[in-house]
Design an enzyme around this catalytic site. Structure first.
Site: not given
Length: 118
Positions: A2, A65, A33
């Site tokens: 990120p 992603i 994440k």
């Protein structure tokens, strides 16, 4: 991986110490994440207008992603990022705008290659 970019017209001295690190930890939790993969940039003192006025404001760009690719995901993320930003910046939610951009692994370079191959 990120990426968060926070732009604000608040002066640097008006931001809480450690804001970038706090955003890193919050983003890791919100997006699921590892913090080691989160990248944060904070830019302050910018000439900015949100909703037609230059009153104190902020814009957050969140790109990653696989976790910002649907309205349902971003609705959940938005609520949690707004909680963090209103608390950290002392702004009302009407003075903050968040933009979400999904990324593909081939769009991020790292260690002399792209994430597709890592």
């Amino acid at each position: 991986m990120p990426f968060l970019e926070l732009d604000t017209n608040l002066p640097a001295g008006g931001l809480p110490p450690g804001l970038a690190q706090d955003l890193c930890v919050a983003a890791a939790d919100i997006l699921g994440k590892p913090a080691e993969r989160v990248n944060v940039t904070v830019r302050s003192g910018l000439p900015m207008v949100v909703a037609g006025t230059a009153e104190p404001c902020a814009q957050l760009l969140v790109s990653s992603i696989g976790v910002v690719g649907s309205a349902e995901q971003n609705q959940r993320h938005s609520a949690r990022f707004f909680d963090v930003l209103t608390a950290q910046l002392g702004l009302g939610p009407e003075r903050i705008v968040i933009r979400f951009y999904p990324l593909e692994p081939w769009q991020i370079g790292k260690n002399r290659t792209v994430m597709t191959f890592l």
